[in-house]
Write a protein that holds these residues in place. Sequence first.
Motif, mmCIF file in Angstrom:
data_model
loop_
_atom_site.group_PDB
_atom_site.id
_atom_site.type_symbol
_atom_site.label_atom_id
_atom_site.label_comp_id
_atom_site.label_asym_id
_atom_site.label_seq_id
_atom_site.Cartn_x
_atom_site.Cartn_y
_atom_site.Cartn_z
ATOM 1 N N PHE A 83 0.722 -1.132 0.164
ATOM 2 C CA PHE A 83 0.125 -0.118 0.123
ATOM 3 C C PHE A 83 0.861 1.289 -0.057
ATOM 4 N N CYS A 84 0.900 2.095 -1.119
ATOM 5 C CA CYS A 84 1.349 3.236 -0.956
ATOM 6 C C CYS A 84 0.540 4.544 -1.668
ATOM 7 N N PHE A 85 -0.638 4.311 -1.538
ATOM 8 C CA PHE A 85 -1.844 5.296 -1.858
ATOM 9 C C PHE A 85 -1.907 5.021 -3.492
ATOM 10 N N ARG A 86 -1.443 4.259 -4.099
ATOM 11 C CA ARG A 86 -1.618 4.228 -5.700
ATOM 12 C C ARG A 86 -2.527 2.977 -5.704
ATOM 13 N N ASP A 87 -3.708 2.898 -5.166
ATOM 14 C CA ASP A 87 -4.587 1.962 -5.184
ATOM 15 C C ASP A 87 -5.790 2.073 -5.808
ATOM 16 N N LEU A 88 -5.914 3.391 -6.661
ATOM 17 C CA LEU A 88 -7.240 3.900 -7.196
ATOM 18 C C LEU A 88 -7.101 4.511 -8.490
ATOM 19 N N THR A 89 -7.599 4.170 -9.471
ATOM 20 C CA THR A 89 -7.940 4.919 -10.721
ATOM 21 C C THR A 89 -9.305 5.124 -11.030
ATOM 22 N N LEU A 90 -9.690 6.415 -11.412
ATOM 23 C CA LEU A 90 -10.963 6.721 -12.003
ATOM 24 C C LEU A 90 -10.877 7.083 -13.326
ATOM 25 N N THR A 91 -11.604 6.543 -14.268
ATOM 26 C CA THR A 91 -11.494 7.272 -15.577
ATOM 27 C C THR A 91 -12.863 7.648 -15.898
ATOM 28 N N PHE A 92 -12.958 8.801 -16.650
ATOM 29 C CA PHE A 92 -14.001 9.270 -16.968
ATOM 30 C C PHE A 92 -14.019 9.635 -18.517
ATOM 31 N N LEU A 93 -15.064 9.209 -19.244
ATOM 32 C CA LEU A 93 -14.931 9.516 -20.799
ATOM 33 C C LEU A 93 -16.130 10.247 -21.174
ATOM 34 N N GLY A 94 -15.642 11.424 -22.050
ATOM 35 C CA GLY A 94 -16.637 12.263 -22.692
ATOM 36 C C GLY A 94 -16.627 12.323 -23.814
ATOM 37 N N GLU A 95 -17.516 13.332 -24.594
ATOM 38 C CA GLU A 95 -17.505 13.397 -25.869
ATOM 39 C C GLU A 95 -16.321 13.977 -26.594
ATOM 40 N N ASN A 96 -15.805 14.888 -25.516
ATOM 41 C CA ASN A 96 -14.400 15.556 -26.017
ATOM 42 C C ASN A 96 -12.999 14.710 -25.612
ATOM 43 N N GLY A 97 -13.161 13.757 -24.949
ATOM 44 C CA GLY A 97 -11.910 13.206 -24.462
ATOM 45 C C GLY A 97 -12.124 12.281 -23.372
ATOM 46 N N TYR A 98 -10.951 11.864 -22.514
ATOM 47 C CA TYR A 98 -11.033 11.414 -21.482
ATOM 48 C C TYR A 98 -10.285 12.006 -20.119
ATOM 49 N N MET A 99 -10.591 11.798 -18.945
ATOM 50 C CA MET A 99 -9.816 12.074 -17.860
ATOM 51 C C MET A 99 -9.502 10.871 -16.839
ATOM 52 N N ARG A 100 -8.348 10.461 -16.766
ATOM 53 C CA ARG A 100 -7.952 9.503 -15.847
ATOM 54 C C ARG A 100 -7.452 10.057 -14.518
ATOM 55 N N VAL A 101 -8.028 9.721 -13.454
ATOM 56 C CA VAL A 101 -7.456 10.161 -12.043
ATOM 57 C C VAL A 101 -6.618 9.085 -11.642
ATOM 58 N N GLU A 102 -5.401 9.334 -11.067
ATOM 59 C CA GLU A 102 -4.863 8.186 -10.494
ATOM 60 C C GLU A 102 -4.465 8.783 -9.120
ATOM 61 N N ARG A 103 -4.812 8.146 -8.101
ATOM 62 C CA ARG A 103 -4.689 8.438 -6.811
ATOM 63 C C ARG A 103 -2.987 8.169 -6.485
ATOM 64 N N PRO A 104 -2.321 8.922 -5.636
ATOM 65 C CA PRO A 104 -2.624 10.302 -5.192
ATOM 66 C C PRO A 104 -2.209 11.458 -5.852
ATOM 67 N N ASP A 105 -1.989 11.436 -7.056
ATOM 68 C CA ASP A 105 -1.165 12.864 -7.401
ATOM 69 C C ASP A 105 -1.076 13.056 -8.799
ATOM 70 N N ARG A 106 -1.909 12.230 -9.711
ATOM 71 C CA ARG A 106 -1.697 12.345 -11.130
ATOM 72 C C ARG A 106 -3.358 12.464 -11.765
ATOM 73 N N ILE A 107 -3.503 13.362 -12.638
ATOM 74 C CA ILE A 107 -4.520 13.687 -13.548
ATOM 75 C C ILE A 107 -4.108 13.714 -14.981
ATOM 76 N N ILE A 108 -4.513 12.590 -15.707
ATOM 77 C CA ILE A 108 -4.265 12.568 -17.039
ATOM 78 C C ILE A 108 -5.490 12.935 -18.099
ATOM 79 N N LEU A 109 -5.211 14.041 -18.951
ATOM 80 C CA LEU A 109 -6.320 14.439 -19.671
ATOM 81 C C LEU A 109 -5.872 14.469 -21.193
ATOM 82 N N HIS A 110 -6.912 13.866 -21.898
ATOM 83 C CA HIS A 110 -6.590 13.488 -23.525
ATOM 84 C C HIS A 110 -7.702 14.222 -24.189
ATOM 85 N N THR A 111 -7.640 15.426 -24.553
ATOM 86 C CA THR A 111 -8.873 15.988 -25.161
ATOM 87 C C THR A 111 -8.179 16.235 -26.749
#
Length: 311
Positions: free
Chosen positions: A228-256
């Motif tokens: 366990f080092c807090f890198r236990d969770l990712t949330l990926t949101f897909l929209g009409e203009n691209g996606y956003m992936r949230v990587e706990r604890p410190d990174r957001i990836i945006l592809h539009t």
Amino acid sequence: MFKVGIVGCGGIGMTHARTWKSLEGVQVSAVVDMNQEKAAAAAEACKCPYYLCADELPEDLDAVSVVTPPATHFAIAKQLLERGFHVFCEKPLTMDVAEGELLDALAKRQKKELGVGFKMRFEPVFVEAKKYLPEIGTLRSLVTTKQQAFNPRPEGAWVKKVGAMYELSIHDFDLISFISGIYPEKVLGATLRHARGWEKEDAFAALVEYQQGVTATLQGMYCEKTTFCFRDLTLTFLGENGYMRVERPDRIILHTNDFRVVEVPPAKTSSFALELEHFRQAVSGKVENTLRASDAVRMTWLIEEIRKVAS
């Protein structure tokens, strides 16, 4: 001085005690645990009296934290609300929808605040994700993944009775709604794993329809070999203009129309401190309580519906 009581002096209970103590103007005035050794140790750390039953808590407390195993939350929170206390309860509020609704209604009737421990809402990466979400346009679907090692120590035994969704992933489910503002409406399909012989699931996967026609794939599991080092969770949101992936604890990836990696600095204050300070401000009438019991009830509904569909 804002006086607080703590019911439950295990690991998370002591985290509550230390966190309340760290807030300026707060005093931990009473601690409770059925285990006298734990209660006495907590009392020594907090320099306050201890009790073996919540019935014995003094009347002059401004708020009480309920930090006991989940199966006991309903009865303890109900008793405390009936006595006229403001109550902060760790997640899950209950494991029964009707019980959660009863507590929510009781708090309103008593004109008392009832807060639920969704501390990950205060982690900077999720706060920032909420701001960035509009960039991907109309939300169409999302995916969560959660994986964590199981703590086999005796104090973790209650996990086997509540399962992976309540212990491991209720934060994930809450974060979906916190970030997007939409809530689950229907479970389309689900599967549960019982590979460890627990009373409840040790892994799950579910397909859920949310408001506005958004489809979500939710999945989580305990595993044998991970740290366990807090890198236990990712949330990926897909929209009409691209996606956003949230990587706990410190990174957001945006592809539009371009690709960006947003590095999010860690918080200077712990999420426990931020949520408890928020609750104190709500009790004091300075802010609206956003750690609502009604949100906790929705998450209970989702988990119980997943189990129903999977059975």
